[in-house]
Scaffold this motif. Structure first.
Motif, PDB file in Angstrom:
ATOM      1  N   ASN A 113      -0.277   5.662  -0.777  1.00 54.56           N
ATOM      2  CA  ASN A 113      -1.589   5.229  -0.324  1.00 54.56           C
ATOM      3  C   ASN A 113      -2.315   4.613  -1.500  1.00 54.56           C
ATOM      4  N   ASP A 114      -2.941   3.469  -1.342  1.00 56.80           N
ATOM      5  CA  ASP A 114      -3.673   2.915  -2.480  1.00 56.80           C
ATOM      6  C   ASP A 114      -4.807   2.029  -1.994  1.00 56.80           C
ATOM      7  N   ILE A 115      -5.833   1.934  -2.795  1.00 58.71           N
ATOM      8  CA  ILE A 115      -6.973   1.068  -2.476  1.00 58.71           C
ATOM      9  C   ILE A 115      -7.502   0.474  -3.774  1.00 58.71           C
ATOM     10  N   HIS A 116      -7.890  -0.788  -3.725  1.00 61.30           N
ATOM     11  CA  HIS A 116      -8.557  -1.414  -4.864  1.00 61.30           C
ATOM     12  C   HIS A 116      -9.759  -2.204  -4.353  1.00 61.30           C
ATOM     13  N   ARG A 117     -10.765  -2.230  -5.211  1.00 56.50           N
ATOM     14  CA  ARG A 117     -12.014  -2.920  -4.894  1.00 56.50           C
ATOM     15  C   ARG A 117     -11.822  -4.436  -5.011  1.00 56.50           C
ATOM     16  N   SER A 146       1.844  -3.057  -3.452  1.00 54.68           N
ATOM     17  CA  SER A 146       2.960  -2.668  -4.318  1.00 54.68           C
ATOM     18  C   SER A 146       2.774  -1.252  -4.857  1.00 54.68           C
ATOM     19  N   HIS A 147       1.523  -0.872  -5.139  1.00 49.77           N
ATOM     20  CA  HIS A 147       1.271   0.477  -5.651  1.00 49.77           C
ATOM     21  C   HIS A 147       1.580   1.531  -4.579  1.00 49.77           C
ATOM     22  N   ALA A 148       1.224   1.242  -3.333  1.00 51.68           N
ATOM     23  CA  ALA A 148       1.512   2.194  -2.255  1.00 51.68           C
ATOM     24  C   ALA A 148       3.025   2.362  -2.080  1.00 51.68           C
TER      25      ALA A 148
HETATM   26 MG    MG Z   1      -3.451   1.091  -7.452  1.00 52.16          MG
END
Ligand code: MG
Length: 167
Positions: free
Chosen positions: A12-16, A46-48
């Motif tokens: 799971n990932d989130i970026h502003r 890609s991070h998720a």
């Molecule tokens: Mg990230």
């Protein structure tokens, strides 16, 4: 207890979203007036996926392996993280069964870019593109994602050790 030959992981990932940054998702640059803020390139998809693979292998998380305090990873190409993690899995005899991921973004439209993301990610993971599925949806105008303040992603990964690898 014997180690299971088939394992799953979740990421799971989130970026502003901010002005003055390139928008990179799945290793692909997407034309847009904002980009994802992060110590690395901010590629939440890609991070998720990277976290799902690490989770499946029981190897912790992306922050443990690539600290956001480490100057080496400033503006890093997230494909480097993904490729490194695939190497860790291969060293342990794991193969990737399949990866399924969802991008959560209000704008821009993701569908036109998904084939390029699939090709790039599959190449980086050294898998067949058919082993990777990428979906995209909006957040129906709700919450920070719906207001266009962030782009998030979710992923699951299945990995396995084949009998031949077990020796
Ligand atoms: Mg990230």
């Amino acid at each position: 207890m014997a180690e299971s030959a088939i394992r799953i992981g979740i990421g799971n990932d989130i970026h502003r979203l901010v002005e003055g940054r390139k928008l990179i998702l799945g290793g692909v640059e997407i034309p847009f007036d904002k980009g994802l803020l992060g110590h690395s390139d901010g590629d939440s998809l890609s991070h998720a996926i990277t976290d799902a693979l690490l989770g499946a292998a029981g190897l912790g998380d992306i922050g443990t392996h690539f600290s956001d305090k480490d100057a080496r990873w400033k503006d890093a190409d997230s494909m480097v993280f993904l490729q490194h993690v695939c190497g860790l899995l291969a060293e342990r005899g794991y193969k990737i069964g399949n990866v399924d991921a969802t991008i959560l973004a209000e704008r821009p439209k993701m569908m036109p870019h998904i084939p390029a993301m699939k090709a790039k990610l599959a190449e980086t993971m050294a898998i067949d593109p058919a082993q990777l599925n990428i979906k995209a949806k909006t957040n129906e105008g709700l919450d920070a994602i719906g207001r266009g303040e962030a782009i998030a992603a979710q992923a699951v990964a299945l990995i396995f050790k084949s009998k031949a690898c077990d020796g």
